[in-house]
Motif scaffolding. Structure first.
Motif, PDB file in Angstrom:
ATOM      1  N   LYS A   1       5.083   6.065  -7.887  1.00 34.56           N
ATOM      2  CA  LYS A   1       4.545   4.823  -8.416  1.00 34.56           C
ATOM      3  C   LYS A   1       5.404   3.694  -7.845  1.00 34.56           C
TER       4      LYS A   1
ATOM      5  N   PHE B   1       5.378   3.756   1.974  1.00 34.35           N
ATOM      6  CA  PHE B   1       4.591   2.571   1.635  1.00 34.35           C
ATOM      7  C   PHE B   1       4.717   1.530   2.726  1.00 34.35           C
TER       8      PHE B   1
ATOM      9  N   ASN C   1       1.154   5.263   0.698  1.00 35.19           N
ATOM     10  CA  ASN C   1       0.496   6.289   1.500  1.00 35.19           C
ATOM     11  C   ASN C   1      -0.263   7.231   0.563  1.00 35.19           C
ATOM     12  N   SER C   2      -1.555   7.424   0.823  1.00 39.22           N
ATOM     13  CA  SER C   2      -2.383   8.263  -0.064  1.00 39.22           C
ATOM     14  C   SER C   2      -1.840   9.683  -0.172  1.00 39.22           C
ATOM     15  N   LYS C   3      -1.091  10.100   0.836  1.00 41.49           N
ATOM     16  CA  LYS C   3      -0.516  11.439   0.828  1.00 41.49           C
ATOM     17  C   LYS C   3       0.466  11.619  -0.329  1.00 41.49           C
ATOM     18  N   TYR C   4       1.093  10.503  -0.756  1.00 42.84           N
ATOM     19  CA  TYR C   4       2.120  10.587  -1.791  1.00 42.84           C
ATOM     20  C   TYR C   4       1.713   9.873  -3.085  1.00 42.84           C
ATOM     21  N   ALA C   5       0.450   9.506  -3.190  1.00 41.38           N
ATOM     22  CA  ALA C   5       0.004   8.718  -4.344  1.00 41.38           C
ATOM     23  C   ALA C   5       0.196   9.456  -5.663  1.00 41.38           C
ATOM     24  N   SER C   6       0.157  10.782  -5.647  1.00 33.32           N
ATOM     25  CA  SER C   6       0.331  11.545  -6.883  1.00 33.32           C
ATOM     26  C   SER C   6       1.800  11.806  -7.208  1.00 33.32           C
TER      27      SER C   6
ATOM     28  N   LYS D   1       0.851  -1.194   0.000  1.00 31.05           N
ATOM     29  CA  LYS D   1       0.000   0.000   0.000  1.00 31.05           C
ATOM     30  C   LYS D   1       0.884   1.241   0.000  1.00 31.05           C
TER      31      LYS D   1
END
Length: 229
Positions: free
Chosen positions: A95, A138, A87-92, A85
């Protein structure tokens, strides 16, 4: 949480100081760090740190984090498929890919087992010229129950910012904690019950023995909880 983060950042700074002492020109880099998870030993958190400095001659950052910069974690043992997974904070900005060998910078030889998975976090955001931390970038789950202080390796790539070698990749590698398998001893069968009734003196000794055994078990639980990671 604050204690964990403080200890982790202190460890990172110490590691970077050691790196700089070993190679005086290595005053920047893109590194991976393992952070102990407070809630479970089966979930492993990894953070990334980009560190740079200003060249006193050009007044420009020594190195830059560019798209295609990356860090690779090698040989993660006991990986539970599907538990990776980001972290949604760094999803942008990142990869993350899984592969059994590589991804490794050119010119670097890293021990890499083809039977254990590797995970690469590739930076996809805007160019960074200031030191930046990506805490808990992650997470992964493992079925293994222990860890090795430097059980595996990581590699990282960023880019030169100035001078004749500007925009050329800079690679480094280091050691990092990974899960390791610890076997659980098979309990032995209890001794058979005594056939005869013990004498009063023997009963007293049995009572003392039980107190010692149960006291020791309680102390072991306390030590195990206190020393866990």
């Amino acid at each position: 949480m604050k204690t964990r983060r403080t200890a982790t950042i202190a460890g990172v700074l110490m590691g970077l100081a050691m790196l700089a002492a070993a190679t005086p020109q290595a005053n920047a880099g893109f590194v991976l760090v393992w952070e102990p998870n407070q809630s479970t030993t089966h979930t492993w958190d990894y953070s990334a740190f980009f560190t740079t400095s200003v060249d006193p001659g050009t007044k420009q950052p020594v190195e830059t984090l560019l798209p295609t910069s990356y860090v690779t974690l090698y040989d993660f043992g006991g990986y539970e498929p599907g538990t990776l997974k980001i972290n949604s904070k760094y999803a942008s900005e990142f990869k993350i890919t899984e592969q059994n060998t590589g991804i490794t910078p050119k010119g670097i030889s890293v021990p890499d087992s083809s039977s254990l998975p590797n995970f690469t976090a590739t930076y996809t955001g805007k160019a960074l010229t200031t030191s930046t931390s990506f805490i808990d970038l992650f997470t992964l789950n493992t079925t293994f129950t222990g860890r090795t202080p430097a059980g595996s390796n990581f590699s990282g790539v960023d880019y030169k910012s100035s001078g004749p070698s500007s925009n050329t990749p800079v690679a480094l590698f280091g050691y990092i904690s990974t899960p390791t398998y610890i076997s659980t001893p098979t309990p032995k069968d209890p001794p058979p019950a005594a056939a005869s009734v013990p004498e009063p003196g023997s009963l007293l000794l049995l009572g003392l023995g039980s107190a010692i055994v149960f006291g020791g078990a309680y102390q072991c639980r306390k030590l195990s909880g206190r020393n866990a990671f």
